[in-house]
Design a protein around this motif. Sequence first.
Motif, PDB file in Angstrom:
ATOM      1  N   UNK A   1       2.405  -1.583  13.357  1.00 10.13           N
ATOM      2  CA  UNK A   1       3.168  -0.364  13.589  1.00 10.13           C
ATOM      3  C   UNK A   1       3.842   0.111  12.316  1.00 10.13           C
ATOM      4  N   UNK A   2       3.934   1.430  12.160  1.00 15.24           N
ATOM      5  CA  UNK A   2       4.541   2.034  10.974  1.00 15.24           C
ATOM      6  C   UNK A   2       5.785   2.826  11.351  1.00 15.24           C
TER       7      UNK A   2
ATOM      8  N   UNK B   1       0.826  -1.218   0.000  1.00 14.35           N
ATOM      9  CA  UNK B   1       0.000   0.000   0.000  1.00 14.35           C
ATOM     10  C   UNK B   1       0.857   1.264   0.000  1.00 14.35           C
ATOM     11  N   UNK B   2       2.176   1.100  -0.006  1.00 11.96           N
ATOM     12  CA  UNK B   2       3.058   2.255   0.035  1.00 11.96           C
ATOM     13  C   UNK B   2       3.387   2.699   1.443  1.00 11.96           C
ATOM     14  N   UNK B   3       3.055   1.887   2.444  1.00 18.19           N
ATOM     15  CA  UNK B   3       3.373   2.198   3.831  1.00 18.19           C
ATOM     16  C   UNK B   3       4.601   1.404   4.253  1.00 18.19           C
ATOM     17  N   UNK B   4       5.241   1.857   5.323  1.00 18.55           N
ATOM     18  CA  UNK B   4       6.467   1.209   5.768  1.00 18.55           C
ATOM     19  C   UNK B   4       6.280   0.695   7.183  1.00 18.55           C
ATOM     20  N   UNK B   5       5.938  -0.587   7.328  1.00 16.76           N
ATOM     21  CA  UNK B   5       5.782  -1.142   8.680  1.00 16.76           C
ATOM     22  C   UNK B   5       7.120  -1.238   9.397  1.00 16.76           C
ATOM     23  N   UNK B   6       7.080  -1.082  10.706  1.00 13.47           N
ATOM     24  CA  UNK B   6       8.315  -1.140  11.487  1.00 13.47           C
ATOM     25  C   UNK B   6       8.539  -2.523  12.114  1.00 13.47           C
ATOM     26  N   UNK B   7       7.710  -3.495  11.738  1.00 10.33           N
ATOM     27  CA  UNK B   7       7.884  -4.856  12.229  1.00 10.33           C
ATOM     28  C   UNK B   7       7.037  -5.204  13.431  1.00 10.33           C
ATOM     29  N   UNK B   8       6.381  -4.206  14.037  1.00 11.09           N
ATOM     30  CA  UNK B   8       5.545  -4.497  15.208  1.00 11.09           C
ATOM     31  C   UNK B   8       4.168  -4.970  14.740  1.00 11.09           C
ATOM     32  N   UNK B   9       3.779  -6.163  15.168  1.00 12.55           N
ATOM     33  CA  UNK B   9       2.472  -6.728  14.841  1.00 12.55           C
ATOM     34  C   UNK B   9       1.787  -7.162  16.128  1.00 12.55           C
TER      35      UNK B   9
END
Length: 315
Positions: free
Chosen positions: A44-45, A22-30
């Motif tokens: 998390x982004x 979607x063009x977003x950058x997750x920071x790995x937090x789920x």
Amino acid sequence: MPNETPYACLTPDLVLDAITACGLWPDGRLLALNSYENRVWQVGLEEGPPVIAKFYRPGRWSDAAILEEHAFAQELAEAELPVVAPVQFAERTLLHHDGYRYALSPRHGGRAPSLESADQLEWLGRLIARIHSVGARARFAHRGTIDRDTLIAQPMQAVLASSLLPSTLREHYRLAVERVDRLVAVRLEAVSPVRMLRLHGDCHPGNVLWTDIGPHFVDLDDARMGPAVQDLWMLAHDERAMEALLEGYASMRDFDHAELALIPALRAMRQVHYAGWIAARWHDPAFPAAFPFVAEPRWWEQHMTDLHEQADELE
């Protein structure tokens, strides 16, 4: 994708890849949120607040039905109602990735409302009335209706086709559900005609989140056509609570008090549907883990006792 394990391939990496698409950058937090019908994650982004990613159960709703849910949520949000609507990406709210359909929405936290507070109940009544005013503008074409086929006949068939129901209880179960169905039909006929409108559909306390600035509504996954009282009765644990809800509701929109006679029918239909929902989803590993008691004969015995009690109330 095998129907027996609809989410077997939905790994954390796939969730993160879907967000990245979607063009977003997750920071790995789920963070997996409490949801059985669908799978819902807080993601998390790198920049900005987290988003909520909802992955729809394959085969449950058509694309057209999901888009109707999204359009209704957006219509409510545009009417300045506190309803969480999905975010658009390239003018699309229903997204696809690696065989899954999903949607992203902003994260809105909160706590459960206080159903002992007349002020909060009146507030909720006013907001539900405004939701219904918007819901009455048009009809759903793809999302179905709160009716006996959806909430009684189909769930009963799911239970009878399941190995969860002990063979010694099958005929007792069938008779209990048929009794409920017969009495629900009588009650619906007695109250008809009932004005049907677009509803939240599953307006229980878990789908209302309260903050310091007031409530907001989440999860329109069960939005359907139905009577106005459907969005009220699950928030009213007694007559006093219903009076507070209706006082707020009536300040914004007329309410047909004849619909109160539908509450025992709606409650009975929900009980039948609950058992059928679990039976139909038992192949999903999340369900035996969450509802192990349903595999015990005594649960079904109690379920049938509950159905007869609901039938007695209807009678």
